[in-house]
Scaffold this active site. Structure first.
Site, PDB file in Angstrom:
ATOM      1  N   GLY A   1       5.351   0.345   5.300  1.00  0.00           N
ATOM      2  CA  GLY A   1       4.022   0.443   5.922  1.00  0.00           C
ATOM      3  C   GLY A   1       3.367  -0.940   5.980  1.00  0.00           C
ATOM      4  O   GLY A   1       3.510  -1.722   5.042  1.00  0.00           O
ATOM      5  N   ARG A   7       4.623 -22.158   6.791  1.00  0.00           N
ATOM      6  CA  ARG A   7       4.033 -23.488   6.565  1.00  0.00           C
ATOM      7  C   ARG A   7       4.635 -24.164   5.325  1.00  0.00           C
ATOM      8  O   ARG A   7       4.844 -25.382   5.328  1.00  0.00           O
ATOM      9  CB  ARG A   7       2.523 -23.359   6.406  1.00  0.00           C
ATOM     10  CG  ARG A   7       1.801 -22.858   7.674  1.00  0.00           C
ATOM     11  CD  ARG A   7       1.361 -24.033   8.548  1.00  0.00           C
ATOM     12  NE  ARG A   7       0.776 -23.572   9.798  1.00  0.00           N
ATOM     13  CZ  ARG A   7      -0.513 -23.304   9.981  1.00  0.00           C
ATOM     14  NH1 ARG A   7      -1.361 -23.431   8.983  1.00  0.00           N
ATOM     15  NH2 ARG A   7      -0.950 -22.927  11.158  1.00  0.00           N
ATOM     16  N   ARG A  37      10.582   1.326   8.800  1.00  0.00           N
ATOM     17  CA  ARG A  37      11.337   1.831   7.647  1.00  0.00           C
ATOM     18  C   ARG A  37      12.752   2.066   8.165  1.00  0.00           C
ATOM     19  O   ARG A  37      12.934   2.800   9.127  1.00  0.00           O
ATOM     20  CB  ARG A  37      10.710   3.125   7.117  1.00  0.00           C
ATOM     21  CG  ARG A  37       9.306   2.881   6.576  1.00  0.00           C
ATOM     22  CD  ARG A  37       8.759   4.084   5.818  1.00  0.00           C
ATOM     23  NE  ARG A  37       7.530   3.719   5.142  1.00  0.00           N
ATOM     24  CZ  ARG A  37       6.298   3.969   5.599  1.00  0.00           C
ATOM     25  NH1 ARG A  37       6.143   4.589   6.744  1.00  0.00           N
ATOM     26  NH2 ARG A  37       5.242   3.587   4.913  1.00  0.00           N
ATOM     27  N   ASP A  91       8.629  -0.740  -2.660  1.00  0.00           N
ATOM     28  CA  ASP A  91       9.855  -0.494  -3.429  1.00  0.00           C
ATOM     29  C   ASP A  91      11.119  -0.438  -2.563  1.00  0.00           C
ATOM     30  O   ASP A  91      12.149  -1.001  -2.925  1.00  0.00           O
ATOM     31  CB  ASP A  91       9.749   0.854  -4.168  1.00  0.00           C
ATOM     32  CG  ASP A  91       8.908   0.717  -5.423  1.00  0.00           C
ATOM     33  OD1 ASP A  91       8.420  -0.397  -5.683  1.00  0.00           O
ATOM     34  OD2 ASP A  91       8.740   1.721  -6.124  1.00  0.00           O
ATOM     35  N   THR A 119       1.705  -3.745   0.102  1.00  0.00           N
ATOM     36  CA  THR A 119       1.389  -2.336   0.393  1.00  0.00           C
ATOM     37  C   THR A 119      -0.042  -2.050  -0.049  1.00  0.00           C
ATOM     38  O   THR A 119      -0.473  -2.567  -1.086  1.00  0.00           O
ATOM     39  CB  THR A 119       2.334  -1.335  -0.310  1.00  0.00           C
ATOM     40  OG1 THR A 119       1.720  -0.032  -0.297  1.00  0.00           O
ATOM     41  CG2 THR A 119       2.646  -1.692  -1.750  1.00  0.00           C
ATOM     42  N   ASP A 176      -1.016   0.552  -1.283  1.00  0.00           N
ATOM     43  CA  ASP A 176      -1.014   1.538  -2.373  1.00  0.00           C
ATOM     44  C   ASP A 176      -1.132   0.917  -3.769  1.00  0.00           C
ATOM     45  O   ASP A 176      -1.475   1.622  -4.718  1.00  0.00           O
ATOM     46  CB  ASP A 176       0.269   2.385  -2.332  1.00  0.00           C
ATOM     47  CG  ASP A 176       0.455   3.093  -0.996  1.00  0.00           C
ATOM     48  OD1 ASP A 176      -0.556   3.295  -0.298  1.00  0.00           O
ATOM     49  OD2 ASP A 176       1.599   3.441  -0.661  1.00  0.00           O
ATOM     50  N   ASP A 236       1.161   0.360  -5.716  1.00  0.00           N
ATOM     51  CA  ASP A 236       1.973   1.257  -6.567  1.00  0.00           C
ATOM     52  C   ASP A 236       3.295   0.616  -6.997  1.00  0.00           C
ATOM     53  O   ASP A 236       4.199   1.322  -7.438  1.00  0.00           O
ATOM     54  CB  ASP A 236       2.253   2.563  -5.809  1.00  0.00           C
ATOM     55  CG  ASP A 236       3.032   2.336  -4.514  1.00  0.00           C
ATOM     56  OD1 ASP A 236       3.104   1.170  -4.051  1.00  0.00           O
ATOM     57  OD2 ASP A 236       3.568   3.309  -3.969  1.00  0.00           O
ATOM     58  N   ARG A 260       0.087   7.320  -1.074  1.00  0.00           N
ATOM     59  CA  ARG A 260       1.376   8.012  -1.264  1.00  0.00           C
ATOM     60  C   ARG A 260       1.356   8.839  -2.547  1.00  0.00           C
ATOM     61  O   ARG A 260       0.455   9.652  -2.708  1.00  0.00           O
ATOM     62  CB  ARG A 260       2.530   7.005  -1.271  1.00  0.00           C
ATOM     63  CG  ARG A 260       3.871   7.609  -0.864  1.00  0.00           C
ATOM     64  CD  ARG A 260       4.961   6.565  -0.880  1.00  0.00           C
ATOM     65  NE  ARG A 260       4.835   5.625   0.221  1.00  0.00           N
ATOM     66  CZ  ARG A 260       5.359   5.817   1.430  1.00  0.00           C
ATOM     67  NH1 ARG A 260       6.058   6.888   1.666  1.00  0.00           N
ATOM     68  NH2 ARG A 260       5.204   4.934   2.387  1.00  0.00           N
TER      69      ARG A 260
END
Ligand code: F6P
Length: 324
Positions: A15, A29, A76, A107, A129, A131, A133, A175
């Site tokens: 995502g 750069r 994905r 992950d 992400t 999330d 997570d 998620r």
């Protein structure tokens, strides 16, 4: 300085997250400053498998630090989980003379980087992400912007909920994890936050709290539901049945993934992008850049994926205490 690294690739996968462009800019750069050429791999690992590659230079990343999304697109890629796909990706790196690859995502992205590292392509993962997570790092690029976007929306919701004396049940992304929901809930002054990581007793922890709130003069409520907790509509129905309060549901959805990155995400992406190139140049492989104990550093991907990360318990308790 060891000059074995002459050309690197950069890709964004999974995502998208605000700050990915700032990361791409930092990679390009930094590499340019070290006389390393950069190829941009488009659409994540599928770009590597299908040879969807562009040449990048310092000027090709002008002005992108402030832009949401990712100029390299993202995807994905299921093919990356098969031996055949992996081999194709490694072959592309060999064919194009890619001496190292920087892979920004979650992950799944790191598992791809780990597999490619095993096949001899030096890879460095960067956590990107909304999330937050990823277990091995305290921070992932995009989290702060997503929090602020959600807060801005919920502050607006509060105005109308307050005017109508209603309850607003708001579902936020994340998620299977509740980090985004916890931070957003705390920042908007939610009455309650429903998280996948914490069991709550619906009657005592939510309905009773709302009842007490009413007695204390609270005429409206914001309830945050992490998407990993369950259906926001079910929560709203239960609240309405138990309290009779007029309740509305809002699912913030993908709006949380867009927008210009905040200062924190731009700065973090710049630091992480710089470190990722330095790690490749130092001959490292199979590492992930992490923010740990207030430092940007790197860690073995295997070790990183094996770590455990829980919600910030102190924040959870503090939020619960100040909620009403
Ligand atoms: O991982 C980021 C994330 O936005 C999650 O919060 C959410 O569950 C998921 O991606 C949504 O994925 P998609 O963009 O495929 O709908």
């Amino acid at each position: 300085m060891d000059k074995q690294i002459r050309r690197i690739g950069v890709l964004t996968s999974g995502g998208d997250a605000p700050g990915m462009n700032a990361l791409i800019r930092a990679v390009v750069r930094t590499a340019s400053a070290h006389d390393i050429s950069v190829l941009g791999v488009r659409r994540g690992y599928s770009g590597l498998i299908n040879g969807d590659i562009i040449e990048m230079g310092s000027r090709s990343v002008d002005g992108i630090i402030r832009k949401g999304g990712t100029m390299l697109y993202t995807a994905r890629c299921k093919e990356m989980m098969s031996d055949e796909g992996l081999q194709k990706a490694a072959d592309t790196c060999k064919y194009l003379g890619i001496d190292g690859l920087i892979c920004c995502g979650g992950d799944g992205t790191f598992r791809g980087a780990q597999a490619l590292s095993r096949m001899g392509v030096p890879c460095i993962g960067v956590p990107g992400t909304i999330d937050n997570d990823i277990v091995c790092t305290d921070y992932t690029i995009g989290f702060d912007t997503a929090c602020n976007t959600a807060i801005e929306c919920i502050d607006k919701l509060r105005d109308t909920m307050q005017s109508h004396e209603r309850c607003s049940v708001v579902e936020v992304m994340g998620r299977r994890a509740g980090h985004l929901a916890l931070h957003v809930g705390c920042a908007v002054g939610a009455t309650a936050i429903l998280l996948p990581e914490r069991d709550i007793d619906f009657d005592t922890d939510l309905i009773e709290k709302m009842r007490v709130g009413r007695i204390k003069g609270r005429n409206h409520h914001i309830i945050i539901v992490a998407e990993g907790y369950g259906s926001a509509q079910d929560v709203a129905d239960r609240i309405h049945e138990s309290t009779g309060i007029d309740t509305r549901v809002t699912i913030l959805g993908h709006i949380q993934r867009g927008g210009s990155p905040t200062a924190r995400d731009r700065v973090m992406a710049t630091r992480m992008g710089y470190e990722a190139v330095m790690a490749l140049e130092a001959g490292k492989t199979n590492r992930v850049i992490v923010f740990d104990d207030n430092r940007v550093t790197d860690l073995d991907i295997e070790e990183g994926l094996a770590r455990q990360k829980d919600l910030e318990q102190d924040l959870f308790v503090a939020q619960q205490t100040v909620a009403i």
